[in-house]
Motif scaffolding. Structure first.
Motif: not given
Length: 153
Positions: A98-108, A125-143
């Motif tokens: 996610p762009l938000s995980a890359l800091g305020p100036n990701p392309f500098d 950052a990629a690991a954090a993104a994978a964790e966020v995606e895993e949480k989203r998958r778990a939430e979708r599965a729970e719903r």
């Protein structure tokens, strides 16, 4: 001093002797191998390209860091702070982050490292993104499970 022909050859530095020995044995003297040319300098690192997934999940790119920097400065990404991005910069990996995980100036950083981060930080950052995606998958599965329970009642 009427020396032998061997004496003459030796006084000549042995050059004629070496030639006559070589011809006697039927071999040609081999010249010393030429020194190898110096290795060319490594090519400059290619600037990193960036890719993003649009709202339909279609990968868009590659885009140069300068282009991404310009869009970022023009605030095109404000509406999508979690825009999935990835770079082909060394150490970034293949995961979209996610762009938000890359800091305020990701392309500098011209090296293409995300936000001027080292490869380890980009990997984090990629690991954090994978964790966020895993949480989203778990939430979708729970719903989905909750909806299924409601239908059974």
């Amino acid at each position: 001093g009427g020396g032998s022909s061997l004496d003459k050859d030796l006084s000549n530095g042995g050059g004629q002797l070496a030639g006559s020995v070589a011809s006697f044995f039927g071999v040609e003297p081999t010249p010393a191998p030429a020194p190898a040319p110096p290795a060319p300098p490594p090519p400059p690192a290619a600037p990193a390209d960036w890719f993003y997934k649009d709202p339909n999940g279609v990968v868009q790119g590659p885009f140069a860091a300068a282009q991404m920097r310009q869009w970022h400065a023009q605030r095109f990404f404000e509406a999508v702070p979690d825009l999935p991005l990835r770079s082909n910069a060394p150490g970034f990996g293949l995961a979209f982050v996610p762009l938000s995980a890359l800091g305020p100036n990701p392309f500098d950083d011209e090296s293409g490292q995300a936000g001027g981060r080292s490869g380890n930080n980009a990997a984090a950052a990629a690991a954090a993104a994978a964790e966020v995606e895993e949480k989203r998958r778990a939430e979708r599965a729970e719903r989905a499970a909750a909806e299924e329970r409601e239908q059974l009642e």
